[in-house]
Write an enzyme that holds these catalytic residues in place. Structure first.
Site, PDB file in Angstrom:
ATOM      1  CG  ASP A  15      -9.516 -18.211  -5.399  1.00  0.00           C
ATOM      2  OD1 ASP A  15     -10.749 -18.322  -5.333  1.00  0.00           O
ATOM      3  OD2 ASP A  15      -8.870 -17.375  -4.747  1.00  0.00           O
ATOM      4  CE1 TYR A  57     -12.006 -15.663   8.204  1.00  0.00           C
ATOM      5  CE2 TYR A  57     -11.831 -14.342  10.200  1.00  0.00           C
ATOM      6  CZ  TYR A  57     -11.366 -14.679   8.943  1.00  0.00           C
ATOM      7  OH  TYR A  57     -10.255 -14.042   8.425  1.00  0.00           O
TER       8      TYR A  57
HETATM    9  P1  NAD Z   1     -10.587 -12.759   0.028  1.00  0.00           P
HETATM   10  O1  NAD Z   1     -11.982 -13.224   0.271  1.00  0.00           O
HETATM   11  O2  NAD Z   1     -10.369 -11.676  -0.951  1.00  0.00           O
HETATM   12  O3  NAD Z   1      -9.674 -14.000  -0.400  1.00  0.00           O
HETATM   13  C1  NAD Z   1      -9.925 -15.318  -0.039  1.00  0.00           C
HETATM   14  C2  NAD Z   1      -9.815 -16.167  -1.293  1.00  0.00           C
HETATM   15  O4  NAD Z   1     -10.060 -17.538  -0.959  1.00  0.00           O
HETATM   16  C3  NAD Z   1     -10.853 -15.789  -2.354  1.00  0.00           C
HETATM   17  O5  NAD Z   1     -10.204 -15.628  -3.604  1.00  0.00           O
HETATM   18  C4  NAD Z   1     -11.808 -16.971  -2.364  1.00  0.00           C
HETATM   19  O6  NAD Z   1     -12.421 -17.177  -3.620  1.00  0.00           O
HETATM   20  C5  NAD Z   1     -10.900 -18.108  -1.944  1.00  0.00           C
HETATM   21  N1  NAD Z   1     -11.601 -19.243  -1.337  1.00  0.00           N
HETATM   22  C6  NAD Z   1     -12.563 -19.221  -0.392  1.00  0.00           C
HETATM   23  N2  NAD Z   1     -12.936 -20.468  -0.080  1.00  0.00           N
HETATM   24  C7  NAD Z   1     -12.178 -21.303  -0.855  1.00  0.00           C
HETATM   25  C8  NAD Z   1     -12.106 -22.709  -0.992  1.00  0.00           C
HETATM   26  N3  NAD Z   1     -12.884 -23.528  -0.275  1.00  0.00           N
HETATM   27  N4  NAD Z   1     -11.223 -23.231  -1.896  1.00  0.00           N
HETATM   28  C9  NAD Z   1     -10.438 -22.416  -2.645  1.00  0.00           C
HETATM   29  N5  NAD Z   1     -10.462 -21.073  -2.542  1.00  0.00           N
HETATM   30  C10 NAD Z   1     -11.327 -20.529  -1.659  1.00  0.00           C
HETATM   31  O7  NAD Z   1      -9.974 -12.385   1.435  1.00  0.00           O
HETATM   32  P2  NAD Z   1      -8.556 -11.779   1.827  1.00  0.00           P
HETATM   33  O8  NAD Z   1      -8.823 -10.532   2.572  1.00  0.00           O
HETATM   34  O9  NAD Z   1      -7.650 -11.762   0.674  1.00  0.00           O
HETATM   35  O10 NAD Z   1      -8.051 -12.869   2.868  1.00  0.00           O
HETATM   36  C11 NAD Z   1      -7.067 -13.833   2.552  1.00  0.00           C
HETATM   37  C12 NAD Z   1      -6.726 -14.631   3.813  1.00  0.00           C
HETATM   38  O11 NAD Z   1      -6.219 -13.761   4.803  1.00  0.00           O
HETATM   39  C13 NAD Z   1      -7.944 -15.342   4.412  1.00  0.00           C
HETATM   40  O12 NAD Z   1      -7.544 -16.615   4.861  1.00  0.00           O
HETATM   41  C14 NAD Z   1      -8.322 -14.456   5.575  1.00  0.00           C
HETATM   42  O13 NAD Z   1      -8.929 -15.188   6.601  1.00  0.00           O
HETATM   43  C15 NAD Z   1      -6.974 -13.903   5.996  1.00  0.00           C
HETATM   44  N6  NAD Z   1      -7.123 -12.608   6.688  1.00  0.00           N
HETATM   45  C16 NAD Z   1      -7.414 -11.457   5.996  1.00  0.00           C
HETATM   46  C17 NAD Z   1      -7.566 -10.262   6.684  1.00  0.00           C
HETATM   47  C18 NAD Z   1      -7.859  -8.962   5.996  1.00  0.00           C
HETATM   48  O14 NAD Z   1      -7.956  -7.925   6.672  1.00  0.00           O
HETATM   49  N7  NAD Z   1      -8.002  -8.911   4.685  1.00  0.00           N
HETATM   50  C19 NAD Z   1      -7.437 -10.237   8.083  1.00  0.00           C
HETATM   51  C20 NAD Z   1      -7.175 -11.428   8.743  1.00  0.00           C
HETATM   52  C21 NAD Z   1      -6.990 -12.597   8.040  1.00  0.00           C
END
Ligand code: NAD
Ligand code: UDP
Ligand code: UDP
Length: 312
Positions: free
Chosen positions: A34, A146
């Protein structure tokens, strides 16, 4: 059960930290990668001393050479506030991150799962959304970094499968909530809970008639692991979410009731390209994964409210 070496990108984020926890419980070795853009060390603090857990600070837009059996690719900011902060980096994370992780999977022959999103459907013209629906996304709008980034990542997954015979799994995640959601990411569930706990006005965008369906994080992680362990040759994409639909006004009223808050509801302009409705059709997940959510909104919200009490 046989222990596997599993890479979780975005493992210090909301969903990633719950996933790391669960994979460790199942006896696996977990490498959490991360860059800590939206994720925090606090989310994984309780895992750092675990003998089968390792954290690596790394940006997935750069190559990564490690030896692993499975990859869960979750790295990507997920909320509009964060993914619009540096939109070019958001597209790079989805697209270059996918290329690097697919290259890694190709070299190590690892199975790889992509955390895609219901946003690939954009502002949908059909309701509820089924996986064969191709979506309605504005390619030049403020959500495009996105939405289109995630769409391109799906394309890459399926091309690596066809071209290099990779064992892929693509999951389309619908709105998910629970403990460790980012308190300042502007998501509706975290916003409403924090506002209610502080006794501030509850900010509804638009008239609150738009709908969402909210899945509790534990249900979502069950679905994710089931998909990874589904039979070879089942690639998805598969919707994972809770089909029970609520209006944003209903959500606001429920949060006020559960927190016993005196907050008043206020109405504000609707953001650009805000989808009017979103609800997963989970027939495929039921059929192929024998998965469906079990946690009611009331129960999940109560657990999330307990978590946010420490932040106000
Ligand atoms: P979040 O922002 O809490 O987690 C994303 C993580 O990715 C973070 O820890 C961030 O620091 C890390 N990150 C971002 N860019 C990065 C990079 N370039 N290199 C390494 N790490 C990086 O979000 P989340 O809600 O836990 O989402 C996780 C995944 O699930 C994402 O891919 C998101 O698109 C997908 N998603 C989540 C939801 C939701 O409702 N939470 C819905 C649809 C899709
Ligand atoms: N890659 C990586 N780790 C690996 C193997 C590859 O990060 O273990 C990256 C590498 O930087 C490359 C990308 O994944 O740019 C795509 O790899 P692939 O083998 O598909 O393509 P190529 O190396 O031919 O560009
Ligand atoms: N929303 C709202 N008030 C808030 C935050 C969000 O009314 O304080 C609305 C937002 O306009 C959208 C819905 O709630 O219609 C869900 O927003 P969120 O950002 O959580 O998720 P997404 O739009 O990605 O589904």
């Amino acid at each position: 059960m046989q222990s596997k070496k599993i890479l979780v990108t975005g493992g210090a984020g909301f969903l990633g930290s719950h996933l790391c926890e669960r994979l460790l419980e199942h006896g696996n070795e977990v490498l959490c990668v991360d860059n800590l853009f939206t994720g925090t060390k606090a989310n994984i603090a309780h895992l750092l001393s675990h003998p089968r857990f390792e954290f690596m600070r790394h940006d997935v837009t750069f190559p990564l050479y490690v030896e692993i059996d499975e990859i869960y690719n979750l790295a990507c900011p997920a909320s509009p506030v964060h993914y619009q902060f540096d939109p070019v980096q958001t597209t790079k994370t989805s697209v270059m991150g996918a290329i690097n992780m697919l290259g890694l999977a190709k070299r190590t022959k690892a199975k790889i799962l992509q955390a895609s999103t219901s946003e690939v459907y954009g502002d949908p013209e059909i309701h509820p959304q089924i996986e064969s629906y191709r979506g309605s996304v504005n390619p030049i709008g403020i959500r495009a970094c996105y939405d289109e980034g995630k769409r391109c990542a799906e394309t890459l997954f399926f091309d690596y499968q066809r071209q290099h015979n990779l064992n892929i799994k693509v999951m389309r995640i619908f709105n998910t909530y629970g403990p460790r959601m980012h308190p300042n990411d502007g998501r509706v569930v975290s916003n409403f809970i924090i506002q209610a706990l502080k006794g501030e006005d509850i900010s509804i965008y638009g008239e609150g008639k738009q709908t969402r369906s909210f899945c509790y994080v534990d249900d979502l992680i069950n679905g994710m692991i089931k998909l990874m362990n589904s039979p070879d040759g089942f690639y998805g994409p598969v919707n994972i979410g809770n089909p029970k639909e609520f209006t944003i006004l209903e959500l606001a009223q429920l949060v006020i009731e559960l927190t016993q808050s005196k907050s008043k509801i206020t109405f504000h302009p609707l953001p650009e390209d805000d989808p009017k409705q979103r609800q997963p059709d989970i027939t495929l997940a039921k059929q192929e994964l024998q998965w469906q959510p079990t946690i009611e909104l009331k129960e999940g919200l109560s657990k999330t409210i307990e978590y946010f009490k420490d932040f106000v």
